[in-house]
Scaffold this motif. Structure first.
Motif, PDB file in Angstrom:
ATOM      1  N   GLU A  74       0.829  -1.210   0.000  1.00 52.87           N
ATOM      2  CA  GLU A  74       0.000   0.000   0.000  1.00 52.87           C
ATOM      3  C   GLU A  74       0.863   1.260   0.000  1.00 52.87           C
ATOM      4  OE1 GLU A  74      -3.311   0.300  -0.430  1.00 52.87           O
ATOM      5  OE2 GLU A  74      -3.185  -1.845  -0.802  1.00 52.87           O
ATOM      6  N   ARG A  76       3.834   1.476  -1.432  1.00 53.58           N
ATOM      7  CA  ARG A  76       4.315   1.599  -2.817  1.00 53.58           C
ATOM      8  C   ARG A  76       3.224   2.173  -3.714  1.00 53.58           C
ATOM      9  NH1 ARG A  76       6.514  -3.415  -1.646  1.00 53.58           N
ATOM     10  NH2 ARG A  76       4.836  -4.475  -2.774  1.00 53.58           N
ATOM     11  N   ARG A  77       2.007   1.701  -3.525  1.00 53.18           N
ATOM     12  CA  ARG A  77       0.888   2.211  -4.325  1.00 53.18           C
ATOM     13  C   ARG A  77       0.697   3.712  -4.078  1.00 53.18           C
ATOM     14  NH1 ARG A  77      -4.556  -0.850  -3.720  1.00 53.18           N
ATOM     15  NH2 ARG A  77      -3.309  -2.373  -4.833  1.00 53.18           N
ATOM     16  N   ARG A  80       3.446   5.631  -5.945  1.00 48.26           N
ATOM     17  CA  ARG A  80       3.168   5.684  -7.388  1.00 48.26           C
ATOM     18  C   ARG A  80       2.075   6.694  -7.690  1.00 48.26           C
ATOM     19  NH1 ARG A  80       3.368   0.005  -7.010  1.00 48.26           N
ATOM     20  NH2 ARG A  80       1.111  -0.043  -7.112  1.00 48.26           N
ATOM     21  N   THR A  81       1.051   6.693  -6.871  1.00 48.26           N
ATOM     22  CA  THR A  81      -0.053   7.634  -7.071  1.00 48.26           C
ATOM     23  C   THR A  81       0.435   9.067  -6.908  1.00 48.26           C
ATOM     24  OG1 THR A  81      -1.632   6.004  -6.280  1.00 48.26           O
ATOM     25  CG2 THR A  81      -2.350   8.297  -6.266  1.00 48.26           C
TER      26      THR A  81
END
Length: 180
Positions: A74, A76-77, A80-81
């Protein structure tokens, strides 16, 4: 047998949350600064991932490892976002109807339907509502002078006209058919 295996009784969700909460909170607080997110948001994402697990899968076999892996995924997500998103500068024009042909066509159709319904209103309503929708944005005093009405009566008449228009448009909306 893990701690979560004991939580399969009637209050399994409460026991599961109670068993994992300290670990989820600690991992989220550790990973959040590097991801640039609020620890509470990261923690909430982990709980959502747990709820999304299929019921047949049951609780994770190695809960501590699952929590660590999920928090890191989460985080990492979120990174990226954050790289893809950019803040709204305020100088850019907002996407309006002109930017989307479908929205422009729908908006024009809605305005035509509204104007058509307004023309069918009784009494002074059509003229009053047309005056209120004038692009010049006249004041109540100007509208009252134009229509030959007292300024104090514009509000109550406007309210009655809008109620009549609302009822007229509601009667024209087709009710969904019942499927059997």
């Amino acid at each position: 047998m893990t701690l979560l295996d004991h939580a399969r009784g009637p209050s399994s969700s409460t026991a599961l949350v109670g068993a994992l909460q300290p670990l989820v909170r600690a991992e989220a607080r550790a990973e959040a600064p590097a991801a640039g997110v609020d620890p509470a948001d990261l923690e909430q994402s982990v709980w959502v991932r747990l709820l999304e697990r299929p019921a047949a899968a049951g609780p994770p076999a190695d809960a501590a490892r699952w929590v660590r892996d999920t928090v890191r995924a989460e985080a990492r997500r979120a990174r990226r976002t954050a790289r893809r998103e950019r803040p709204y500068a305020g100088t850019e024009p907002a996407a309006g109807p002109a930017g989307c042909p479908e929205r422009a066509a729908l908006g024009a159709a809605e305005r035509r339907a509204l104007r058509s319904a307004m023309a069918r209103l009784p009494g002074r309503c059509p003229r009053l509502l047309e005056a209120l929708l004038d692009p010049g944005d006249p004041t109540y005093r100007e509208i009252a002078g134009e229509l030959g009405m007292s300024q104090g009566s514009l509000g109550p008449i406007r309210s009655r006209c809008l109620g009549c228009l609302r009822r007229m448009l509601a009667a024209e909306v087709v009710a969904p058919s019942v499927r059997g």
